[in-house]
Design an enzyme around this catalytic site. Structure first.
Site, short mmCIF file in Angstrom:
data_model
loop_
_atom_site.label_atom_id
_atom_site.label_comp_id
_atom_site.label_asym_id
_atom_site.label_seq_id
_atom_site.Cartn_x
_atom_site.Cartn_y
_atom_site.Cartn_z
N ASP A 8 -3.56 -11.17 -12.64
CA ASP A 8 -3.61 -12.20 -11.56
C ASP A 8 -4.18 -11.19 -10.48
OD1 ASP A 8 -2.38 -13.53 -9.29
OD2 ASP A 8 -1.12 -11.92 -9.07
N LEU A 9 -4.53 -11.52 -9.34
CA LEU A 9 -5.36 -10.58 -8.24
C LEU A 9 -4.45 -10.31 -7.20
CD1 LEU A 9 -8.23 -9.62 -7.37
CD2 LEU A 9 -8.29 -11.83 -6.10
N ASP A 10 -3.88 -11.02 -6.44
CA ASP A 10 -3.05 -10.66 -5.31
C ASP A 10 -1.77 -10.02 -5.71
OD1 ASP A 10 -4.79 -12.07 -3.36
OD2 ASP A 10 -3.94 -13.73 -3.92
N THR A 16 -3.38 -7.43 -1.35
CA THR A 16 -3.69 -8.39 -0.43
C THR A 16 -2.31 -9.44 -0.36
OG1 THR A 16 -4.61 -9.41 -2.52
CG2 THR A 16 -6.13 -9.08 -0.69
N LYS A 44 4.77 -16.10 -3.55
CA LYS A 44 3.92 -15.07 -4.38
C LYS A 44 3.58 -15.86 -5.58
CE LYS A 44 5.12 -10.44 -3.05
NZ LYS A 44 5.66 -9.14 -3.55
N SER A 113 -6.20 -16.42 -11.13
CA SER A 113 -5.51 -16.39 -9.69
C SER A 113 -5.43 -17.83 -9.15
CB SER A 113 -6.54 -15.59 -8.75
OG SER A 113 -6.00 -15.75 -7.69
N ALA A 114 -4.33 -17.92 -8.34
CA ALA A 114 -4.14 -19.38 -7.71
C ALA A 114 -4.83 -19.16 -6.36
CB ALA A 114 -2.34 -19.52 -7.23
N LYS A 144 1.04 -22.39 -10.26
CA LYS A 144 1.92 -21.65 -11.13
C LYS A 144 3.25 -22.07 -10.58
CE LYS A 144 -1.29 -17.74 -11.16
NZ LYS A 144 -1.37 -16.34 -10.86
N GLU A 168 1.34 -9.79 -13.94
CA GLU A 168 1.59 -10.64 -12.67
C GLU A 168 2.63 -10.03 -11.86
OE1 GLU A 168 1.73 -13.25 -10.95
OE2 GLU A 168 0.45 -14.63 -11.80
N ASP A 169 2.61 -10.22 -10.52
CA ASP A 169 3.44 -9.80 -9.53
C ASP A 169 4.47 -10.89 -9.02
OD1 ASP A 169 1.59 -11.07 -7.98
OD2 ASP A 169 2.42 -9.74 -6.11
C1 BG6 Z 1 -1.85 -16.40 -4.69
C2 BG6 Z 1 -0.95 -15.53 -3.80
O1 BG6 Z 1 -2.60 -15.11 -5.44
O2 BG6 Z 1 -2.91 -17.15 -4.14
C3 BG6 Z 1 -0.16 -16.79 -3.06
O3 BG6 Z 1 -0.02 -14.77 -4.54
C4 BG6 Z 1 -1.27 -17.51 -2.43
O4 BG6 Z 1 0.41 -15.88 -2.05
C5 BG6 Z 1 -2.12 -18.22 -3.36
O5 BG6 Z 1 -0.61 -18.65 -1.71
C6 BG6 Z 1 -3.19 -19.15 -2.81
O6 BG6 Z 1 -4.13 -18.14 -1.99
P1 BG6 Z 1 -5.28 -18.74 -1.14
O7 BG6 Z 1 -6.04 -17.49 -0.78
O8 BG6 Z 1 -5.89 -19.97 -1.86
O9 BG6 Z 1 -4.44 -19.35 0.14
MG MG Z 2 0.10 -12.15 -7.23
#
Ligand code: BG6
Ligand code: MG
Length: 226
Positions: A8-10, A16, A44, A113-114, A144, A168-169
């Protein structure tokens, strides 16, 4: 046999998650909705629109789809402003050495990543070349805990899901990994991420060899590991 690591990224590779929280907090304040760090755990890993729905529900607000689009756009402008200034100093401790070590061991590396902003962040930090496959929020329709993002990654890597470990966090992300038939290492607080197969504070707290040596079958039936 483990053949792929999916990150996962964030909150796993880069710090972030705090900027997502700050932008949602600012929006919640404007709407007069109480929103705590504890509430934020539920956001998250989930998509932008799902996150907004959770906040609106916390405040008992019901608004039209058009108004939701406006609010989500506003939050994203604040968030994009914050990430436009991020530097490599915000890459989380141990993330790069861990990924490099895994590559050296011949493990395939991917991002799942989402976030629709994932590519912007990778570009900004010049770390996109670390990954064999990148699937972001722009390539998926299901948020997710739906496993879509991770299954798309596994397919693109050409690996069966059971040979992949996800890092994953987020509670929703851990659930997504398991829903996709993958193993999952939780990155963060053990008290919060109890549904992961194993939890570490960060990628600096575990080695690639340790991840490969974990007996996931045993962990799945006994999660009270220390
Ligand atoms: C995930 C984050 O990686 O991305 C979420 O953990 C976030 O908090 C989701 O809502 C979507 O991100 P973005 O950048 O498309 O608004
Ligand atoms: Mg994350």
């Amino acid at each position: 046999m483990i053949e792929g690591f999916i990150f996962d990224l964030d909150g796993v590779i880069v710090d972030t998650a705090k900027y997502h929280f700050l932008a949602w907090k600012r929006l919640a304040n404007e709407l007069g909705i109480p929103f705590t760090r504890e509430d934020n755990e539920r956001l998250k890993g989930v998509s932008r629109m799902r996150s907004l729905d959770i906040i609106l529900k916390l405040g008992g607000h019901q608004i039209s789809e058009n108004e939701k689009e406006v609010l989500a756009k506003r939050k994203n402008i604040w968030y994009v402003d914050a990430i436009s200034k991020i530097t490599p100093a915000e890459i989380l401790p141990g993330a790069l050495p861990f990924i490099e070590q895994a590559r050296e061991r011949g493990i395939k590396i991917a991002l799942g990543s989402a976030s629709k902003n994932a590519i912007t962040i990778l570009d900004r930090l010049a770390i996109d070349t670390l990954f064999d496959v990148i699937i972001s929020g722009n390539e998926v329709t299901q948020a997710k805990p739906d496993p879509e993002v991770f299954l798309k990654v596994a397919e693109a890597l050409g690996l069966p899901p059971k040979t992949c470990v996800v890092f994953e966090d987020a509670l929703a992300g851990i659930e997504a990994a398991h829903n996709g038939g993958m193993k999952c290492i939780g990155i963060g607080n053990k008290e919060i991420l109890g549904n992961a197969d194993f939890v570490v504070e960060g990628l600096n707290a575990i080695s690639v060899d340790e991840v490969l040596a974990l007996d996931y079958n045993k962990i799945n039936t006994n999660k009270n590991l220390d």
